[in-house]
Design a protein around this motif. Structure first.
Motif, PDB file in Angstrom:
ATOM      1  N   VAL A 145     -37.466  86.698 -14.914  1.00 17.78           N
ATOM      2  CA  VAL A 145     -37.191  86.593 -16.332  1.00 17.78           C
ATOM      3  C   VAL A 145     -37.624  87.890 -16.994  1.00 17.78           C
TER       4      VAL A 145
ATOM      5  N   ASP B 283     -34.874  76.404 -25.821  1.00 18.82           N
ATOM      6  CA  ASP B 283     -34.353  76.788 -24.518  1.00 18.82           C
ATOM      7  C   ASP B 283     -32.871  77.141 -24.575  1.00 18.82           C
TER       8      ASP B 283
ATOM      9  N   PHE C 240     -35.140  80.237 -17.413  1.00 24.94           N
ATOM     10  CA  PHE C 240     -36.131  80.333 -18.495  1.00 24.94           C
ATOM     11  C   PHE C 240     -36.809  79.007 -18.760  1.00 24.94           C
ATOM     12  N   SER C 241     -36.077  77.925 -18.700  1.00 27.50           N
ATOM     13  CA  SER C 241     -36.638  76.612 -19.033  1.00 27.50           C
ATOM     14  C   SER C 241     -37.690  76.147 -18.048  1.00 27.50           C
TER      15      SER C 241
ATOM     16  N   LYS D 200     -33.060  80.532 -25.383  1.00 25.22           N
ATOM     17  CA  LYS D 200     -33.998  81.237 -24.491  1.00 25.22           C
ATOM     18  C   LYS D 200     -34.999  82.048 -25.303  1.00 25.22           C
TER      19      LYS D 200
END
Length: 128
Positions: free
Chosen positions: A2, A74, A29-30, A77
């Motif tokens: 990330v 999310d 990302f989550s 993001k």
């Protein structure tokens, strides 16, 4: 992996507000918890706030409780740090960081060494 990028810093008078953003790229990302840290010249980065991977739990340093709020979106993001009632001691460079997964031990989120990914930082200056 990330990648993180902070924005939203600036100069504000004591008692004012700022909202910092931490925008991420990457497909997972989550699955990351996100933390915010502050650094002043000559000192180590110190924990400010964190939010776990699913946004259920949030963590704050005692110095910012009741004034700062961390949230995440999310779909965008992005993690936000809403800072109200700013004080001169809030001045510093603010960094967001990501750590994979969730942990029951809250202390993990407060330790900068636990985070594997960092942004470049955004400067916050609070004038008294």
């Amino acid at each position: 992996q990330v990648q993180l990028a902070e924005s939203g810093g600036g100069l504000v008078q004591s008692g004012g507000s700022l909202r910092l953003s931490c925008a991420a790229s990457g497909r997972t990302f989550s699955s990351y918890a996100i933390g915010w840290f502050r650094q002043t010249p000559g000192k180590d980065r110190t924990f400010v706030s964190a939010i776990d991977w699913n946004g259920v739990r949030t963590y704050y340093d005692d110095s910012v409780k009741g004034r700062f709020t961390i949230t995440r979106d999310d779909a965008k993001k992005t993690v936000y740090l809403q800072m109200n009632g700013l004080k001169s001691e809030d001045t510093g460079d603010y960094y967001c960081a990501a750590v994979w997964g969730g942990y029951s031990d809250e202390a993990i989120y407060t330790r900068s060494r636990e985070y594997g990914y960092w942004g470049q930082g955004t400067q916050v200056t609070v004038s008294s």
